[in-house]
Design a protein around this motif. Structure first.
Motif, short mmCIF file in Angstrom:
data_model
loop_
_atom_site.label_atom_id
_atom_site.label_comp_id
_atom_site.label_asym_id
_atom_site.label_seq_id
_atom_site.Cartn_x
_atom_site.Cartn_y
_atom_site.Cartn_z
N LYS A 1 36.12 36.17 33.31
CA LYS A 1 35.16 36.94 34.12
C LYS A 1 33.95 36.09 34.49
O LYS A 1 33.44 35.32 33.68
N GLN A 2 33.49 36.29 35.72
CA GLN A 2 32.40 35.47 36.24
C GLN A 2 31.11 35.64 35.44
O GLN A 2 30.34 34.68 35.29
N GLU A 3 30.88 36.82 34.89
CA GLU A 3 29.64 37.04 34.15
C GLU A 3 29.52 36.08 32.96
O GLU A 3 28.42 35.62 32.62
N TRP A 4 30.65 35.78 32.31
CA TRP A 4 30.62 34.89 31.16
C TRP A 4 30.58 33.43 31.58
O TRP A 4 29.96 32.59 30.90
N ASP B 1 29.00 32.46 34.25
CA ASP B 1 27.59 32.31 34.62
C ASP B 1 26.71 32.14 33.39
O ASP B 1 25.75 31.36 33.39
N LYS B 2 27.03 32.89 32.34
CA LYS B 2 26.27 32.78 31.10
C LYS B 2 26.44 31.38 30.50
O LYS B 2 25.48 30.77 30.02
#
Length: 310
Positions: A123-126, A128-129
């Motif tokens: 997932k992109q959110e991770w 990005d993190k």
């Protein structure tokens, strides 16, 4: 001792500087006293952590660093370095530089997201993190003089096959490596044994991932405590994955304390590591078996005994 508990602890305890080996009996801060001949540097470069010598040196990490130096240690590691103020990060770095000491690993993942189902998901959110934390880590490393930082990919994503999860982890790590590599920094992947939900658990698995990432900024953190629990055969597995190992950590099993408190023959393990010409850091990521000053002296003696292979 579980890693989660270990990371949350800010101190371990231990006791008395009066021993037959010639340690000074002066009151803290001991670092002001001349370094006894018995406290020459070790054959290998062991890194203690904040709190390990607080019964002698007090709660100030700067005083603990000076105490550790006086007793032969030449490195520290600090999992929580990213949570310290920039001023303290620089103060630690300046102290280490002045003493000719090294900074070992700190944990790159803020908010302990490595305990969640993260990089395995794709997932992109991770991602990005991961990118955000790597950028922050570059600045932290500059201030404290660090080169290595610990990364854990998180837990299994049970909705995906192992191969898809592995591909997702490799993709995320390549993005992180692209940020770190120009600065000469290295994220080291740690295989853990704390629970069965963790994705990265074995040396062959980490070795394959590092080969796939194919960057000098992505290597293995071989924590011998975790590997004894997960797979054993420490010396042979060190040999098999040696060209991708960037950092080593120590802890006897069972219990996760200093060498000599469990089943592992660290005298032979350290002899083998030294024979391979290892010039890096071995992090003391474990607790003190005994509390108070007596425990701290017992810990120093345990390292002297295990380091006496020459």
């Amino acid at each position: 001792m579980k890693r989660r508990s270990f990371l949350q602890q800010t101190a371990f305890t231990g006791a008395s500087l009066i021993t037959a080996t010639g340690f000074s009996a002066a009151a803290a801060p001991v670092y002001k006293q001349p370094v006894p001949a018995a406290d020459k540097p070790f054959n290998l470069n062991y890194a203690f952590h904040d709190g390990m010598f607080k019964s002698h040196a007090g709660n100030d990490i700067i005083d603990q660093i000076k105490f550790g130096y006086d007793h032969g240690f030449r490195s520290i590691e600090d999992n929580g370095m990213m949570g310290r103020t920039p001023e303290m990060q620089k103060k630690i770095g300046d102290t280490l530089q002045k003493l000719g000491m090294n900074m070992g690993v700190f944990v790159i993942t803020s908010d302990n997201w490595h305990w969640k189902t993260t990089l395995t998901t794709g997932k992109q959110e991770w991602i990005d993190k991961m990118i955000s934390d790597c950028k922050k880590a570059v600045e932290v490393a500059k201030r404290c003089g660090a080169k290595w930082m610990t990364v854990v990919p998180g837990n299994f994503d049970r909705s995906l096959s192992l191969d898809y999860q592995t591909a997702n982890v490799i993709t995320a790590l390549r993005k992180g490596a692209a940020i770190l590599e120009p600065h000469g920094l290295v994220m080291v992947l740690e295989m853990l044994s704390d629970n069965s939900d963790l994705f990265l658990r074995h040396s062959d698995q980490a070795y394959m991932i590092c080969k796939a990432v194919n960057s000098s900024a992505c290597k293995m953190l071989f924590d011998m405590y975790h590997m004894q629990r997960n797979e054993g055969d420490i010396i042979n597995n060190l040999n098999k994955s040696w060209d991708e190992i960037g950092y080593l950590q120590i802890g006897d099993n069972p219990g996760r304390y200093e060498p000599g408190t469990g089943e592992m023959n660290y005298l032979n393990i350290f002899r083998h590591i030294h024979s391979k010409g290892f010039k890096g850091i071995l992090g003391m990521e474990h607790g003190n078996f005994q509390q108070g000053k007596e425990g701290e002296i017992a810990l120093i003696k345990a390292y002297r005994d295990a380091d006496s292979f020459l």
